[in-house]
Design a protein around this motif. Structure first.
Motif, PDB file in Angstrom:
ATOM      1  N   THR A  26       0.834  -1.201   0.000  1.00  0.00           N
ATOM      2  CA  THR A  26       0.000   0.000   0.000  1.00  0.00           C
ATOM      3  C   THR A  26       0.867   1.249   0.000  1.00  0.00           C
ATOM      4  OG1 THR A  26      -1.768  -1.180   1.158  1.00  0.00           O
ATOM      5  CG2 THR A  26      -1.841   1.216   1.232  1.00  0.00           C
ATOM      6  N   GLU A  67      -7.031  -1.809  10.567  1.00  0.00           N
ATOM      7  CA  GLU A  67      -7.871  -0.603  10.498  1.00  0.00           C
ATOM      8  C   GLU A  67      -7.078   0.589   9.956  1.00  0.00           C
ATOM      9  OE1 GLU A  67     -11.176  -0.017  11.043  1.00  0.00           O
ATOM     10  OE2 GLU A  67     -11.292  -2.191  11.072  1.00  0.00           O
ATOM     11  N   ARG A  68      -5.859   0.748  10.446  1.00  0.00           N
ATOM     12  CA  ARG A  68      -5.023   1.855   9.966  1.00  0.00           C
ATOM     13  C   ARG A  68      -4.690   1.684   8.490  1.00  0.00           C
ATOM     14  NH1 ARG A  68      -0.374   2.733  14.353  1.00  0.00           N
ATOM     15  NH2 ARG A  68       0.149   4.431  12.955  1.00  0.00           N
ATOM     16  N   LYS A  70      -6.520   0.074   6.276  1.00  0.00           N
ATOM     17  CA  LYS A  70      -7.751   0.344   5.535  1.00  0.00           C
ATOM     18  C   LYS A  70      -7.933   1.851   5.349  1.00  0.00           C
ATOM     19  CE  LYS A  70     -12.747  -0.410   5.801  1.00  0.00           C
ATOM     20  NZ  LYS A  70     -13.833  -0.892   6.670  1.00  0.00           N
ATOM     21  N   GLY A  71      -7.683   2.624   6.405  1.00  0.00           N
ATOM     22  CA  GLY A  71      -7.784   4.082   6.316  1.00  0.00           C
ATOM     23  C   GLY A  71      -6.792   4.651   5.317  1.00  0.00           C
ATOM     24  N   ASP A  73      -5.446   3.064   2.776  1.00  0.00           N
ATOM     25  CA  ASP A  73      -5.873   2.615   1.455  1.00  0.00           C
ATOM     26  C   ASP A  73      -7.002   3.499   0.921  1.00  0.00           C
ATOM     27  OD1 ASP A  73      -5.593   0.773  -0.694  1.00  0.00           O
ATOM     28  OD2 ASP A  73      -7.407  -0.261  -0.018  1.00  0.00           O
ATOM     29  N   GLU A  74      -7.981   3.800   1.772  1.00  0.00           N
ATOM     30  CA  GLU A  74      -9.096   4.662   1.367  1.00  0.00           C
ATOM     31  C   GLU A  74      -8.610   6.074   1.038  1.00  0.00           C
ATOM     32  OE1 GLU A  74     -11.811   4.286   4.617  1.00  0.00           O
ATOM     33  OE2 GLU A  74     -12.543   2.331   3.934  1.00  0.00           O
ATOM     34  N   THR A  75      -7.689   6.582   1.818  1.00  0.00           N
ATOM     35  CA  THR A  75      -7.137   7.912   1.572  1.00  0.00           C
ATOM     36  C   THR A  75      -6.424   7.952   0.226  1.00  0.00           C
ATOM     37  OG1 THR A  75      -6.855   8.316   3.938  1.00  0.00           O
ATOM     38  CG2 THR A  75      -5.562   9.693   2.438  1.00  0.00           C
ATOM     39  N   ASP A  77      -6.960   5.986  -2.281  1.00  0.00           N
ATOM     40  CA  ASP A  77      -7.987   5.861  -3.333  1.00  0.00           C
ATOM     41  C   ASP A  77      -8.631   7.199  -3.626  1.00  0.00           C
ATOM     42  OD1 ASP A  77      -7.602   3.176  -3.777  1.00  0.00           O
ATOM     43  OD2 ASP A  77      -9.294   2.524  -2.535  1.00  0.00           O
ATOM     44  N   MET A  78      -8.959   7.947  -2.567  1.00  0.00           N
ATOM     45  CA  MET A  78      -9.597   9.259  -2.747  1.00  0.00           C
ATOM     46  C   MET A  78      -8.672  10.233  -3.464  1.00  0.00           C
ATOM     47  SD  MET A  78     -11.944  10.048   0.573  1.00  0.00           S
ATOM     48  CE  MET A  78     -10.729   9.683   1.836  1.00  0.00           C
ATOM     49  N   GLN A  79      -7.380  10.094  -3.232  1.00  0.00           N
ATOM     50  CA  GLN A  79      -6.412  10.985  -3.871  1.00  0.00           C
ATOM     51  C   GLN A  79      -6.060  10.523  -5.274  1.00  0.00           C
ATOM     52  OE1 GLN A  79      -3.069  11.108  -1.211  1.00  0.00           O
ATOM     53  NE2 GLN A  79      -4.090  12.492   0.218  1.00  0.00           N
TER      54      GLN A  79
END
Length: 81
Positions: A26, A67-68, A70-71, A73-75, A77-79
């Motif tokens: 990641t 959890e960290r 996942k956060g 990864d989502e960040t 993805d958003m960028q």
């Protein structure tokens, strides 16, 4: 020195290593200027808890790490990374 692992130790170790590999993969998606620091942070977190022998604590750390991750990864993805 040979370390003897029971099955539960072996499975926990495998989960920790899987989390570490996932985190490093990641981190590769992060912007170039942030990759080195991100890899260092991941390694520091793993090293900090390297000698933990409490199975319940290890399970907690794995779930916290997931959890960290996942956060992160989502960040990314958003960028768009």
């Amino acid at each position: 020195m040979v370390l003897a692992f029971d099955l539960q130790d072996f499975l926990l170790r495998a989960r920790v290593l899987k989390l570490y590999r996932q985190a490093l993969r990641t981190a590769q998606r992060a912007p170039a200027h942030a990759r080195v620091e991100l890899r260092q942070t991941i390694r520091q977190e793993m090293e900090k808890n390297r000698n933990c022998n409490d199975k319940q604590r290890i399970r907690f750390l794995i779930s916290e790490g997931l959890e960290r991750l996942k956060g992160l990864d989502e960040t990314l993805d958003m960028q768009g990374h």
